[in-house]
Design a protein around this motif. Structure first.
Motif, PDB file in Angstrom:
ATOM      1  N   VAL A 127     -35.909  35.235 -30.204  1.00 27.24           N
ATOM      2  CA  VAL A 127     -35.004  35.607 -29.112  1.00 27.24           C
ATOM      3  C   VAL A 127     -33.759  36.263 -29.702  1.00 27.24           C
ATOM      4  O   VAL A 127     -33.042  35.661 -30.503  1.00 27.24           O
ATOM      5  N   LEU A 128     -33.511  37.510 -29.313  1.00 25.74           N
ATOM      6  CA  LEU A 128     -32.327  38.224 -29.786  1.00 25.74           C
ATOM      7  C   LEU A 128     -31.102  37.921 -28.931  1.00 25.74           C
ATOM      8  O   LEU A 128     -30.005  37.750 -29.452  1.00 25.74           O
ATOM      9  N   TYR A 129     -31.286  37.863 -27.637  1.00 25.28           N
ATOM     10  CA  TYR A 129     -30.169  37.552 -26.750  1.00 25.28           C
ATOM     11  C   TYR A 129     -30.724  37.046 -25.424  1.00 25.28           C
ATOM     12  O   TYR A 129     -31.918  37.194 -25.109  1.00 25.28           O
ATOM     13  N   ARG A 130     -29.844  36.430 -24.669  1.00 24.92           N
ATOM     14  CA  ARG A 130     -30.169  35.914 -23.344  1.00 24.92           C
ATOM     15  C   ARG A 130     -28.967  36.188 -22.456  1.00 24.92           C
ATOM     16  O   ARG A 130     -27.861  35.742 -22.744  1.00 24.92           O
ATOM     17  N   ASP A 131     -29.192  36.919 -21.388  1.00 23.78           N
ATOM     18  CA  ASP A 131     -28.061  37.409 -20.599  1.00 23.78           C
ATOM     19  C   ASP A 131     -28.452  37.434 -19.130  1.00 23.78           C
ATOM     20  O   ASP A 131     -29.632  37.377 -18.773  1.00 23.78           O
ATOM     21  N   GLY A 132     -27.430  37.556 -18.269  1.00 28.73           N
ATOM     22  CA  GLY A 132     -27.669  37.669 -16.834  1.00 28.73           C
ATOM     23  C   GLY A 132     -27.340  36.393 -16.092  1.00 28.73           C
ATOM     24  O   GLY A 132     -27.293  35.302 -16.656  1.00 28.73           O
ATOM     25  N   PHE A 133     -27.106  36.547 -14.790  1.00 31.44           N
ATOM     26  CA  PHE A 133     -26.786  35.408 -13.926  1.00 31.44           C
ATOM     27  C   PHE A 133     -27.898  35.206 -12.899  1.00 31.44           C
ATOM     28  O   PHE A 133     -28.419  36.156 -12.319  1.00 31.44           O
ATOM     29  N   GLY A 134     -28.236  33.942 -12.687  1.00 33.63           N
ATOM     30  CA  GLY A 134     -29.179  33.596 -11.634  1.00 33.63           C
ATOM     31  C   GLY A 134     -30.558  34.197 -11.859  1.00 33.63           C
ATOM     32  O   GLY A 134     -31.108  34.168 -12.965  1.00 33.63           O
ATOM     33  N   MET A 135     -31.117  34.753 -10.806  1.00 31.59           N
ATOM     34  CA  MET A 135     -32.463  35.328 -10.878  1.00 31.59           C
ATOM     35  C   MET A 135     -32.514  36.582 -11.735  1.00 31.59           C
ATOM     36  O   MET A 135     -33.596  37.061 -12.068  1.00 31.59           O
ATOM     37  N   ASP A 136     -31.361  37.122 -12.086  1.00 29.29           N
ATOM     38  CA  ASP A 136     -31.303  38.318 -12.933  1.00 29.29           C
ATOM     39  C   ASP A 136     -31.271  37.965 -14.416  1.00 29.29           C
ATOM     40  O   ASP A 136     -31.121  38.846 -15.257  1.00 29.29           O
ATOM     41  N   CYS A 137     -31.425  36.701 -14.770  1.00 25.68           N
ATOM     42  CA  CYS A 137     -31.394  36.295 -16.173  1.00 25.68           C
ATOM     43  C   CYS A 137     -32.586  36.886 -16.920  1.00 25.68           C
ATOM     44  O   CYS A 137     -33.720  36.860 -16.438  1.00 25.68           O
ATOM     45  N   HIS A 138     -32.335  37.435 -18.096  1.00 20.93           N
ATOM     46  CA  HIS A 138     -33.389  38.042 -18.900  1.00 20.93           C
ATOM     47  C   HIS A 138     -33.128  37.736 -20.373  1.00 20.93           C
ATOM     48  O   HIS A 138     -32.005  37.416 -20.767  1.00 20.93           O
ATOM     49  N   PHE A 139     -34.178  37.821 -21.161  1.00 23.87           N
ATOM     50  CA  PHE A 139     -34.071  37.583 -22.605  1.00 23.87           C
ATOM     51  C   PHE A 139     -34.991  38.547 -23.326  1.00 23.87           C
ATOM     52  O   PHE A 139     -35.970  39.050 -22.759  1.00 23.87           O
ATOM     53  N   CYS A 140     -34.672  38.806 -24.589  1.00 25.95           N
ATOM     54  CA  CYS A 140     -35.398  39.798 -25.389  1.00 25.95           C
ATOM     55  C   CYS A 140     -36.072  39.104 -26.567  1.00 25.95           C
ATOM     56  O   CYS A 140     -35.434  38.322 -27.285  1.00 25.95           O
ATOM     57  N   LEU A 141     -37.358  39.396 -26.762  1.00 24.81           N
ATOM     58  CA  LEU A 141     -38.117  38.888 -27.900  1.00 24.81           C
ATOM     59  C   LEU A 141     -38.416  40.031 -28.855  1.00 24.81           C
ATOM     60  O   LEU A 141     -38.794  41.125 -28.420  1.00 24.81           O
ATOM     61  N   ARG A 142     -38.257  39.767 -30.159  1.00 23.62           N
ATOM     62  CA  ARG A 142     -38.522  40.773 -31.190  1.00 23.62           C
ATOM     63  C   ARG A 142     -39.540  40.222 -32.172  1.00 23.62           C
ATOM     64  O   ARG A 142     -39.435  39.079 -32.630  1.00 23.62           O
ATOM     65  N   ASN A 143     -40.533  41.043 -32.470  1.00 20.29           N
ATOM     66  CA  ASN A 143     -41.562  40.690 -33.444  1.00 20.29           C
ATOM     67  C   ASN A 143     -41.982  41.958 -34.180  1.00 20.29           C
ATOM     68  O   ASN A 143     -41.872  43.069 -33.651  1.00 20.29           O
ATOM     69  N   ILE A 144     -42.449  41.780 -35.410  1.00 25.13           N
ATOM     70  CA  ILE A 144     -42.919  42.910 -36.215  1.00 25.13           C
ATOM     71  C   ILE A 144     -44.425  42.757 -36.385  1.00 25.13           C
ATOM     72  O   ILE A 144     -44.896  41.819 -37.029  1.00 25.13           O
ATOM     73  N   LEU A 145     -45.168  43.670 -35.782  1.00 21.20           N
ATOM     74  CA  LEU A 145     -46.622  43.636 -35.796  1.00 21.20           C
ATOM     75  C   LEU A 145     -47.144  44.859 -36.530  1.00 21.20           C
ATOM     76  O   LEU A 145     -46.843  46.003 -36.154  1.00 21.20           O
ATOM     77  N   ASP A 146     -47.903  44.632 -37.595  1.00 16.65           N
ATOM     78  CA  ASP A 146     -48.471  45.716 -38.408  1.00 16.65           C
ATOM     79  C   ASP A 146     -47.398  46.679 -38.895  1.00 16.65           C
ATOM     80  O   ASP A 146     -47.589  47.914 -38.908  1.00 16.65           O
ATOM     81  N   GLY A 147     -46.249  46.126 -39.283  1.00 16.78           N
ATOM     82  CA  GLY A 147     -45.188  46.956 -39.827  1.00 16.78           C
ATOM     83  C   GLY A 147     -44.341  47.666 -38.796  1.00 16.78           C
ATOM     84  O   GLY A 147     -43.402  48.389 -39.174  1.00 16.78           O
ATOM     85  N   GLU A 148     -44.624  47.482 -37.518  1.00 15.13           N
ATOM     86  CA  GLU A 148     -43.864  48.130 -36.456  1.00 15.13           C
ATOM     87  C   GLU A 148     -43.117  47.080 -35.646  1.00 15.13           C
ATOM     88  O   GLU A 148     -43.680  46.056 -35.251  1.00 15.13           O
ATOM     89  N   ALA A 149     -41.841  47.350 -35.412  1.00  8.79           N
ATOM     90  CA  ALA A 149     -41.022  46.418 -34.637  1.00  8.79           C
ATOM     91  C   ALA A 149     -41.312  46.592 -33.149  1.00  8.79           C
ATOM     92  O   ALA A 149     -41.359  47.721 -32.636  1.00  8.79           O
ATOM     93  N   VAL A 150     -41.538  45.485 -32.471  1.00  7.68           N
ATOM     94  CA  VAL A 150     -41.830  45.484 -31.036  1.00  7.68           C
ATOM     95  C   VAL A 150     -40.832  44.555 -30.355  1.00  7.68           C
ATOM     96  O   VAL A 150     -40.632  43.423 -30.783  1.00  7.68           O
ATOM     97  N   GLU A 151     -40.212  45.048 -29.300  1.00 10.77           N
ATOM     98  CA  GLU A 151     -39.281  44.244 -28.510  1.00 10.77           C
ATOM     99  C   GLU A 151     -39.693  44.302 -27.046  1.00 10.77           C
ATOM    100  O   GLU A 151     -39.995  45.373 -26.519  1.00 10.77           O
ATOM    101  N   ILE A 152     -39.699  43.147 -26.405  1.00 13.01           N
ATOM    102  CA  ILE A 152     -40.037  43.050 -24.992  1.00 13.01           C
ATOM    103  C   ILE A 152     -38.949  42.246 -24.295  1.00 13.01           C
ATOM    104  O   ILE A 152     -38.554  41.180 -24.769  1.00 13.01           O
ATOM    105  N   ILE A 153     -38.465  42.759 -23.172  1.00 18.54           N
ATOM    106  CA  ILE A 153     -37.470  42.071 -22.360  1.00 18.54           C
ATOM    107  C   ILE A 153     -38.184  41.440 -21.170  1.00 18.54           C
ATOM    108  O   ILE A 153     -38.902  42.119 -20.426  1.00 18.54           O
ATOM    109  N   TYR A 154     -38.007  40.139 -21.000  1.00 16.57           N
ATOM    110  CA  TYR A 154     -38.629  39.391 -19.907  1.00 16.57           C
ATOM    111  C   TYR A 154     -37.554  38.921 -18.933  1.00 16.57           C
ATOM    112  O   TYR A 154     -36.471  38.503 -19.337  1.00 16.57           O
TER     113      TYR A 154
END
Length: 298
Positions: A127-154
């Motif tokens: 988890v890189l960060y967690r931000d937002g209020f209420g139902m707008d709360c979101h967080f970002c996950l970072r992983n390196i797969l096969d040498g490539e950085a992948v980030e997904i915001i949920y």
């Protein structure tokens, strides 16, 4: 002979009563043994009911996304909207278990995906960060797969999220770890998708803070001027990439922008607001339970 005699005796006894002969015979063989009570062992649920440490409260009662951003003057605050948002968050938490996690923790998220083979896709990362209020709360996950950085915001309260697993619970000094994108060691964000979850300390114990520092790439390759940001990152080596003259210039730049230290909106003291929110969420939790019981009786 003994059996016939016992039957005849039972029949004589039961002639003038409503008791059957068979029950009389059974009473002769009744035992006076009384089984002792089994000792009750303390289960894990008993340990979870202990009072939680400050900062590790029950997520249903208090979570960082329950606190709205500070608005000045105070009469511009939409308190009714804030209450409704928190109530919606609690209703969503009744359908899915949203565990405790912080920036720096390793989390695996299972999401419904109509284009996947099993209609489900999983992704694990730090988890890189967690931000937002209420139902707008979101967080970002970072992983390196096969040498490539992948980030997904949920979106934390998204209905397509089916499961959130905490693989390793960590709490860093910094709450914004976007500087890990420029870390020299890529193994920090290299997470196995099939990682086995580690044991988590109970909420009655204080969670240790991760105080180690991360080495960064040369500053000319950074995506952001982290050395001039406010607040200064505490979990990263930044000054080792600059000579003495550059450090002096950085200090002068920080002094010119020292007004951020005195900005009231950046130093939102929500200690009293936290207590009010916890009392409010306890009442909301009782309301939801009461409505469920009424629905079951109907």
């Amino acid at each position: 002979m003994l059996q016939k005699y016992s039957l005849n005796l039972a029949n004589r006894i039961c002639k003038n009563s409503k008791i059957s002969a068979f029950s009389v015979i059974l009473r002769q063989f009744e035992s006076t043994f009384v089984a002792p009570e089994r000792p009750t062992l303390k289960s894990r649920t008993d340990a979870s009911k202990r009072a939680s440490v400050e900062g590790r409260e029950d997520p249903e009662i208090f979570s960082p996304e329950y606190v709205p951003r500070q608005v000045l003057p105070e009469w511009h605050r939409n308190n009714l909207k804030y209450r409704l948002e928190r109530m919606d968050c609690l209703r969503r938490r009744q359908n899915i278990d949203i565990p405790e996690f912080y920036p720096g923790s390793i989390v695996r998220v299972t999401v419904a995906d109509q284009y996947a083979q099993e209609k489900v896709s999983k992704f694990a990362g730090r988890v890189l960060y967690r931000d937002g209020f209420g139902m707008d709360c979101h967080f970002c996950l970072r992983n390196i797969l096969d040498g490539e950085a992948v980030e997904i915001i949920y979106q934390l309260y998204s209905p397509i999220i089916q499961k959130i697993e905490v693989l390793r619970l960590e709490k860093w000094i910094d709450t914004d770890l976007r500087y890990l994108r420029d870390a020299s060691d890529s193994s920090i964000c290299t997470i196995d998708l099939d990682m086995i979850p580690e044991a988590i300390l109970p909420p009655s114990e204080k969670l240790p803070v991760f105080e180690k520092k991360i080495k960064m790439r040369p500053w000319k390759r950074w995506n952001w001027k982290y050395h001039r940001s406010w607040p200064q990152p505490q979990n990263a080596y930044l000054n080792e990439h600059f000579v003495e003259e550059e450090l002096i210039m950085n200090e002068k730049y920080i002094d010119l922008h020292s007004w951020r230290k005195f900005d009231i909106c950046r130093h939102h003291d929500f200690i009293q607001e936290k207590k009010d929110i916890m009392e409010e969420m306890k009442v909301n939790k009782l309301r939801i339970r009461g409505r469920r019981k009424r629905g079951n009786t109907r």
